[in-house]
Design an enzyme around this catalytic site. Structure first.
Site, PDB file in Angstrom:
ATOM      1  N   ASP A 177      -1.055 -39.504 -11.320  1.00 57.08           N
ATOM      2  CA  ASP A 177      -2.327 -40.152 -10.997  1.00 57.08           C
ATOM      3  C   ASP A 177      -2.781 -39.875  -9.563  1.00 57.08           C
ATOM      4  O   ASP A 177      -3.903 -40.217  -9.202  1.00 57.08           O
ATOM      5  CB  ASP A 177      -2.182 -41.672 -11.180  1.00 57.08           C
ATOM      6  CG  ASP A 177      -2.841 -42.170 -12.458  1.00 57.08           C
ATOM      7  OD1 ASP A 177      -3.732 -41.466 -12.970  1.00 57.08           O
ATOM      8  OD2 ASP A 177      -2.461 -43.263 -12.918  1.00 57.08           O
ATOM      9  N   GLN A 195       0.142 -47.641 -15.824  1.00 55.40           N
ATOM     10  CA  GLN A 195      -1.231 -48.083 -16.080  1.00 55.40           C
ATOM     11  C   GLN A 195      -1.558 -49.321 -15.239  1.00 55.40           C
ATOM     12  O   GLN A 195      -0.824 -50.311 -15.276  1.00 55.40           O
ATOM     13  CB  GLN A 195      -1.422 -48.381 -17.580  1.00 55.40           C
ATOM     14  CG  GLN A 195      -2.841 -48.724 -17.964  1.00 55.40           C
ATOM     15  CD  GLN A 195      -3.825 -47.566 -17.750  1.00 55.40           C
ATOM     16  OE1 GLN A 195      -3.505 -46.407 -18.014  1.00 55.40           O
ATOM     17  NE2 GLN A 195      -5.004 -47.874 -17.257  1.00 55.40           N
ATOM     18  N   LYS A 229      -4.668 -41.514 -23.595  1.00 59.63           N
ATOM     19  CA  LYS A 229      -3.899 -40.560 -22.790  1.00 59.63           C
ATOM     20  C   LYS A 229      -2.756 -39.982 -23.626  1.00 59.63           C
ATOM     21  O   LYS A 229      -2.462 -38.787 -23.574  1.00 59.63           O
ATOM     22  CB  LYS A 229      -3.361 -41.264 -21.528  1.00 59.63           C
ATOM     23  CG  LYS A 229      -4.463 -41.617 -20.540  1.00 59.63           C
ATOM     24  CD  LYS A 229      -4.017 -42.581 -19.443  1.00 59.63           C
ATOM     25  CE  LYS A 229      -5.238 -42.987 -18.600  1.00 59.63           C
ATOM     26  NZ  LYS A 229      -4.949 -43.991 -17.569  1.00 59.63           N
TER      27      LYS A 229
END
Ligand code: NAD
Length: 288
Positions: free
Chosen positions: A128, A103, A59
């Site tokens: 997200d 994460q 990412k």
């Protein structure tokens, strides 16, 4: 991947994600040329999970490629919930940060509460799309950050150029990050959606009725090729190692490609799209 001996066309997520990233790069450059600050994505990684380190590294590399500033925080696994929430608050308040990603999964050996962590992120910076406010907005069909993997799946599906209205989609898996949100996105596009899960009685029969199959289970090649209805679109989210240690999806790819009209490979299908959508969400938050 060579599909020349099968009727299926490959839905190439690697190529599509590269096109999306190149287009984002141009847009970020245009902002820079207009004297605007760069978009910023904050990434938070807690602990030492090797897979999480690889995901975050990919990412961060994509940010660099596109010109999105990455503000990275790596925390010791024992740092604790309070310190993590404090960091999120700082990033919520920072004008340089437009998107925040924590994460998952968080380390199991400390008492992290993932739901509380996700809810602490400013919904406007929720790169997200996991904040409960944004998940609620998705359920109501309102505009809000959409989880990256389902958003990427919809982009791949649109590549087929099909009129989706009224078609039957079967989603295998009901997780909050893939199965449920992709079902809502498909419903929003007027498909008839069946959601299957570990207690579904006859998975083969359900899949066999599908014009569009989304497999998001995490079991190597669970969906057998001969379950696929001829002409179906198959979108495989799973990332698994089979008994020989080879990376495979949740669908028996070779056999499914004998029947499907379109199919995503693993790797190189849904995976790269997830990263492209993360950056797209960040850029959309920056523009908002
Ligand atoms: P999860 O473990 O949260 O959910 C799995 C779902 O599968 C559950 O809802 C469960 O009911 C269902 N299931 C389990 N066994 C089943 C069975 N035998 N029959 C039918 N349904 C069954 O998983 P997740 O987070 O949604 O991830 C699913 C897979 O997708 C994993 O392999 C994961 O690594 C992968 N994944 C890939 C990406 C990507 O970017 N490509 C992103 C997220 C997840």
């Amino acid at each position: 991947m060579n599909l020349s001996d099968t009727p299926a066309q490959l839905l190439d997520g690697k190529a599509l994600s590269e096109r999306i990233l190149n287009s984002l790069k141009e847009k970020v450059e245009a902002k820079h040329n207009a004297g605007m600050p760069a978009p910023g994505l904050a990434t938070i990684l807690v602990g030492n999970d090797p897979a999480s380190h690889i995901y975050v590294r990919n990412k961060r590399r994509a940010c660099e490629k596109v010109g999105i500033t990455n503000i990275h925080h790596e925390l010791d696994e024992h740092v604790g919930q309070a310190a993590l929430l404090k960091l999120i608050q700082e990033l919520n308040d920072s004008p340089e940060v437009h998107g925040i990603l924590v994460q998952l999964p968080l380390p199991k050996n400390c008492d992290y509460n993932e739901n509380e962590v996700l809810a602490a992120i400013d919904p406007a910076k929720d790169a997200d799309g996991f904040h409960p406010f944004n998940q609620g907005a998705l359920m109501q069909g309102r505009k809000a950050p959409v989880p990256c993997t389902p958003k990427g799946i919809m982009c791949l599906l649109d590549e087929c150029g099909l009129d989706l209205k009224g078609r039957h989609a079967v989603v295998v898996g009901r997780s909050n990050i893939v199965g449920k949100p992709i079902s809502l996105l498909l419903l929003e596009r007027h498909l008839t959606v069946t959601i299957c899960h570990s207690r579904t009685r006859d998975l083969a029969a359900e899949v066999n009725r599908a014009d569009i199959v989304v497999a998001a289970v995490g079991v190597a090649e669970l969906v057998r090729g001969d379950w696929i209805k001829p002409g179906a679109v198959v979108l495989d989210v799973g990332i698994n190692r089979n008994e020989e240690g080879k990376l495979v999806g949740d669908v028996e790819f070779r056999a499914a490609a004998q029947r499907a009209a379109w199919i995503t490979p693993v790797p190189g299908g849904v995976g790269p799209m997830t990263i492209a959508m993360l950056l797209q969400n960040t850029f959309e938050a920056y523009n908002a």
